[in-house]
Write an enzyme that holds these catalytic residues in place. Structure first.
Site, PDB file in Angstrom:
ATOM      1  N   ASP A 103       0.851  -1.211   0.000  1.00  0.00           N
ATOM      2  CA  ASP A 103       0.000   0.000   0.000  1.00  0.00           C
ATOM      3  C   ASP A 103       0.878   1.250   0.000  1.00  0.00           C
ATOM      4  OD1 ASP A 103      -2.667   1.201   2.168  1.00  0.00           O
ATOM      5  OD2 ASP A 103      -2.641   0.975  -0.007  1.00  0.00           O
ATOM      6  N   VAL A 127       1.763  -7.554   6.744  1.00  0.00           N
ATOM      7  CA  VAL A 127       1.390  -7.019   8.076  1.00  0.00           C
ATOM      8  C   VAL A 127       0.231  -7.801   8.683  1.00  0.00           C
ATOM      9  CG1 VAL A 127       0.301  -4.985   9.165  1.00  0.00           C
ATOM     10  CG2 VAL A 127       2.256  -4.699   7.632  1.00  0.00           C
TER      11      VAL A 127
HETATM   12  N1  APR Z   1       5.064  -5.002  -4.930  1.00  0.00           N
HETATM   13  C1  APR Z   1       4.455  -6.211  -4.770  1.00  0.00           C
HETATM   14  N2  APR Z   1       4.251  -6.782  -3.574  1.00  0.00           N
HETATM   15  C2  APR Z   1       4.684  -6.110  -2.477  1.00  0.00           C
HETATM   16  C3  APR Z   1       5.322  -4.845  -2.558  1.00  0.00           C
HETATM   17  C4  APR Z   1       5.503  -4.298  -3.852  1.00  0.00           C
HETATM   18  N3  APR Z   1       6.090  -3.101  -4.035  1.00  0.00           N
HETATM   19  N4  APR Z   1       5.624  -4.440  -1.282  1.00  0.00           N
HETATM   20  C5  APR Z   1       5.214  -5.415  -0.452  1.00  0.00           C
HETATM   21  N5  APR Z   1       4.656  -6.425  -1.166  1.00  0.00           N
HETATM   22  C6  APR Z   1       4.068  -7.673  -0.671  1.00  0.00           C
HETATM   23  C7  APR Z   1       4.534  -8.172   0.669  1.00  0.00           C
HETATM   24  O1  APR Z   1       5.766  -8.862   0.542  1.00  0.00           O
HETATM   25  C8  APR Z   1       3.393  -9.121   1.014  1.00  0.00           C
HETATM   26  O2  APR Z   1       3.618 -10.375   0.404  1.00  0.00           O
HETATM   27  O3  APR Z   1       2.684  -7.446  -0.494  1.00  0.00           O
HETATM   28  C9  APR Z   1       2.172  -8.491   0.339  1.00  0.00           C
HETATM   29  C10 APR Z   1       1.143  -7.894   1.290  1.00  0.00           C
HETATM   30  O4  APR Z   1       1.792  -7.360   2.420  1.00  0.00           O
HETATM   31  P1  APR Z   1       1.346  -5.946   3.063  1.00  0.00           P
HETATM   32  O5  APR Z   1       1.684  -4.870   2.120  1.00  0.00           O
HETATM   33  O6  APR Z   1       1.912  -5.898   4.435  1.00  0.00           O
HETATM   34  O7  APR Z   1      -0.254  -6.031   3.116  1.00  0.00           O
HETATM   35  P2  APR Z   1      -1.202  -6.765   4.153  1.00  0.00           P
HETATM   36  O8  APR Z   1      -0.563  -7.923   4.797  1.00  0.00           O
HETATM   37  O9  APR Z   1      -2.490  -6.958   3.414  1.00  0.00           O
HETATM   38  O10 APR Z   1      -1.411  -5.663   5.305  1.00  0.00           O
HETATM   39  C11 APR Z   1      -2.184  -4.523   4.990  1.00  0.00           C
HETATM   40  O11 APR Z   1      -0.528  -3.037   5.844  1.00  0.00           O
HETATM   41  O12 APR Z   1       0.505  -1.465   4.577  1.00  0.00           O
HETATM   42  C12 APR Z   1      -0.507  -1.656   5.466  1.00  0.00           C
HETATM   43  O13 APR Z   1      -2.139  -0.006   4.845  1.00  0.00           O
HETATM   44  C13 APR Z   1      -1.854  -1.401   4.851  1.00  0.00           C
HETATM   45  O14 APR Z   1      -2.934  -1.531   6.968  1.00  0.00           O
HETATM   46  C14 APR Z   1      -2.711  -2.207   5.762  1.00  0.00           C
HETATM   47  C15 APR Z   1      -1.880  -3.458   6.001  1.00  0.00           C
END
Ligand code: APR
Length: 167
Positions: free
Chosen positions: A34, A122
């Site tokens: 995100d 996360v």
């Molecule tokens: N491109 C592709 N995948 C990515 C990228 C990127 N640039 N950055 C991170 N990821 C991957 C991570 O490695 C993970 O496998 O995205 C996947 C989802 O991880 P998170 O981003 O932590 O999302 P999530 O687990 O759904 O948690 C969402 O985290 O960032 C906050 O605002 C968001 O509160 C929400 C929570």
């Protein structure tokens, strides 16, 4: 028939009509994928997302892609489940993220969509289980989207998605 591809890389570099972000209910941005998408799209993304908030877990809402490079025209914000052990409907909520994102993509007329591994960072969802749910949900959702790209950010995630695709 929707073609599903697994790729390793940064979702902000994807050349698709719409990219999906793993958001939180505020749609104001955060860390992880995100944060990367909001950084690439610029501050307009949080303004547009905030105007549509809240987004319930399992739902999806679309905004323009702002400063993200063409051909990306849309960001589909979906909120995954926080993993709490698997007995609180997390699987269904995660499947709904993929289903609703494809429904929103159809409303937008998007023919190609890139997904991150929703909820596996996360939010702590077990990545192997999430990969199976993602592939099954996409395969089970009638959609006009022709190309779905599952973007893994590391090789382990990529391998899990490839295994799920073989299943
Ligand atoms: N491109 C592709 N995948 C990515 C990228 C990127 N640039 N950055 C991170 N990821 C991957 C991570 O490695 C993970 O496998 O995205 C996947 C989802 O991880 P998170 O981003 O932590 O999302 P999530 O687990 O759904 O948690 C969402 O985290 O960032 C906050 O605002 C968001 O509160 C929400 C929570």
């Amino acid at each position: 028939m929707t073609d599903i591809e697994v790729v390793l890389g940064d979702i902000t570099a994807e050349d698709v009509d719409a990219i999906v972000t793993a958001a939180n209910e505020s749609l104001l941005g955060g860390g992880g994928v995100d944060g990367a998408i909001h950084r690439a799209a610029g501050p307009g993304l949080a303004r547009a997302g905030g105007a549509l908030a809240p987004c319930d877990p399992g739902d999806a809402k679309a905004t323009p892609a702002f400063a993200l490079d063409p051909p990306v025209r849309h960001v589909i914000h979906t909120v995954g489940p926080v993993w709490e052990g698997g007995t609180y409907g997390e699987d269904d909520t995660l499947a709904s993220c993929y289903r609703r994102s494809l429904e929103v993509a159809d409303e937008l007329g998007a023919s190609s969509v890139a997904f991150p591994a929703i909820a596996t960072g996360v939010y702590g969802f077990p990545p192997e289980r999430a990969a199976r749910i993602a592939v099954a949900a996409i395969r089970a959702t009638p959609t006009r989207v022709q190309r779905v790209r599952l973007v893994a950010f590391d090789e382990d995630a990529r391998d899990l998605l490839l295994d799920a695709l073989k299943g």
